[in-house]
Design an enzyme around this catalytic site. Structure first.
Site, PDB file in Angstrom:
ATOM      1  N   ILE A   1      39.299  51.168  30.788  1.00 45.55           N
ATOM      2  CA  ILE A   1      38.121  50.428  30.319  1.00 45.55           C
ATOM      3  C   ILE A   1      37.634  50.966  28.975  1.00 45.55           C
ATOM      4  O   ILE A   1      37.179  50.198  28.118  1.00 45.55           O
ATOM      5  CB  ILE A   1      36.993  50.524  31.369  1.00 45.55           C
TER       6      ILE A   1
ATOM      7  N   GLY B   1      42.728  55.277  32.488  1.00 43.47           N
ATOM      8  CA  GLY B   1      44.151  55.022  32.665  1.00 43.47           C
ATOM      9  C   GLY B   1      44.888  55.948  33.599  1.00 43.47           C
ATOM     10  O   GLY B   1      45.981  55.628  34.074  1.00 43.47           O
TER      11      GLY B   1
ATOM     12  N   TYR C   1      43.554  48.427  36.613  1.00 41.51           N
ATOM     13  CA  TYR C   1      42.795  49.124  35.582  1.00 41.51           C
ATOM     14  C   TYR C   1      41.943  50.215  36.235  1.00 41.51           C
ATOM     15  O   TYR C   1      41.661  50.183  37.436  1.00 41.51           O
ATOM     16  CB  TYR C   1      41.902  48.164  34.795  1.00 41.51           C
ATOM     17  N   CYS C   2      41.555  51.199  35.425  1.00 42.62           N
ATOM     18  CA  CYS C   2      40.629  52.245  35.859  1.00 42.62           C
ATOM     19  C   CYS C   2      39.842  52.708  34.638  1.00 42.62           C
ATOM     20  O   CYS C   2      39.849  52.023  33.611  1.00 42.62           O
ATOM     21  CB  CYS C   2      41.358  53.395  36.554  1.00 42.62           C
ATOM     22  N   THR C   3      39.182  53.836  34.721  1.00 47.50           N
ATOM     23  CA  THR C   3      38.294  54.266  33.642  1.00 47.50           C
ATOM     24  C   THR C   3      39.038  54.561  32.339  1.00 47.50           C
ATOM     25  O   THR C   3      38.732  54.002  31.289  1.00 47.50           O
ATOM     26  CB  THR C   3      37.490  55.507  34.061  1.00 47.50           C
TER      27      THR C   3
END
Length: 343
Positions: A227, A202, A198-200
């Site tokens: 997220i 995508g 996951y990241c901020t």
């Protein structure tokens, strides 16, 4: 024809206050083949400047990465313009969880080599062979599975203030640093574990998932929309929120409150705190975590040396800065030795 921002941040801030209009903070990205990024860049600037769009947008041959704000009254016109661009029609827009009319104060559309600095040779692997996208429901299921390894693809200063429970949070300064480190650390689990990333919003997972599949990982998943979208789905579907703390964002807000958990500490006194600030000394501008008490005691600076400089008359500060480059220090992101309680 105006193709560049001509107002200072202070001038733009005054105009925003005078207009009194609600603004929406939005981010989106799209990988696509752009033949002439410079022409595309100018096209975006001309149209978005007319709509009073502000933000930081990167354009490259491989696509676009945009973080911006737009007056709510102009949102439909902005969306119509996006939809008029073939590869941006119906692109997913991540609308910020917490809104701030001053999240961006300039419109900067820049042509870059890549829309995310990943250090990868895209010709060496199939960048379209990406991992499986999952929504919040599936993501929550996956990360409770004992056969899952959950990895945060963000940098140390991002995960320090917020991350998912039980996630691996690489201690890295940049995205490109994390790629080989994660592969090396998880080399023994390429076939027997599910790799969930996951990241901020995508974008980092889009490239990383294809890279890890190329490197032999058999079961690769990525959180769709990152997220930001996870938080929205959790709220709308009344799901258990497995994120802790704040989501770091790359605008003047520096963070969105996702849960009430404070998992970080003030870098100066060690007390619980998750507020990122930049050192008020313009010759430093170091990003670090500072509580209100330390901000008052240190006059919003990271060190006594910076405090002394910041309290000098402005013209003297300018003389001290002349000819000096501090970008390397800025991007240490809280690594400075002057911070007693840095991570």
């Amino acid at each position: 024809m105006q193709l560049y921002n001509t107002l200072s941040a202070k001038e733009r801030e005054a105009l925003i206050e005078e207009a009194g209009l609600e603004r929406l903070t939005i981010s989106f990205y799209q990988y696509a083949r752009i033949g002439n990024p410079s022409i595309f860049r100018n096209h975006l600037f001309i149209h978005w400047n007319e709509l009073d769009v502000l933000g930081r947008i990167y354009v490259a041959h491989e696509g676009i990465n945009a973080q911006l704000s737009v007056p709510a009254v102009n949102f439909n016109a902005f969306k119509t313009h996006l939809d008029s661009i073939t590869f941006l029609e119906n692109v997913r827009l991540n609308i910020a969880i917490e809104q701030d009319n001053k999240s961006f104060l300039k419109l900067k559309v820049k042509v870059r080599e890549k829309i995310v600095a990943d250090g990868l040779n895209d010709d060496s692997f199939d960048v379209t062979n990406k991992g499986i996208h999952v929504d919040a429901v599936k993501f929550n299921e996956l990360i409770e599975d004992s056969d899952t390894i959950l990895v945060d693809m963000r940098n140390h200063y991002e995960s320090e203030i917020g991350h998912f429970k039980n996630a691996i949070t690489p201690d890295v300064d940049t995205f490109r640093d994390s790629l080989d480190i994660i592969e090396k650390d998880l080399a023994d689990h390429k076939e027997d574990k599910k790799l969930v990333m996951y990241c901020t919003g995508g974008i980092r997972c889009e490239k990383a998932s294809a890279y890890y599949k190329h490197k032999g990982f058999k079961n690769v998943y990525q959180l769709e929309g990152g997220i930001i979208e996870y938080t929205r789905q959790v709220k709308n579907l009344n799901l258990e929120n497995k994120f802790l703390g704040k989501n770091f964002v790359f605008d003047h807000r520096r963070g969105e409150r996702i849960t009430d958990d404070v998992i970080a500490n003030c870098h100066q006194c060690g007390n619980p705190c998750d507020n990122h600030v930049n050192c008020a000394n313009e010759a430093c501008h170091l990003l670090f975590i500072q509580c209100d008490a330390c901000a008052e005691a240190m006059n919003n600076c990271c060190s006594l040396e910076c405090k002394e400089i910041h309290e000098l008359p402005y013209e003297e500060q300018k003389k001290l800065r002349k000819g000096k480059v501090v970008s390397n220090k800025i991007f240490k992101k809280g690594r400075s030795e002057v911070l007693k309680y840095k991570k």
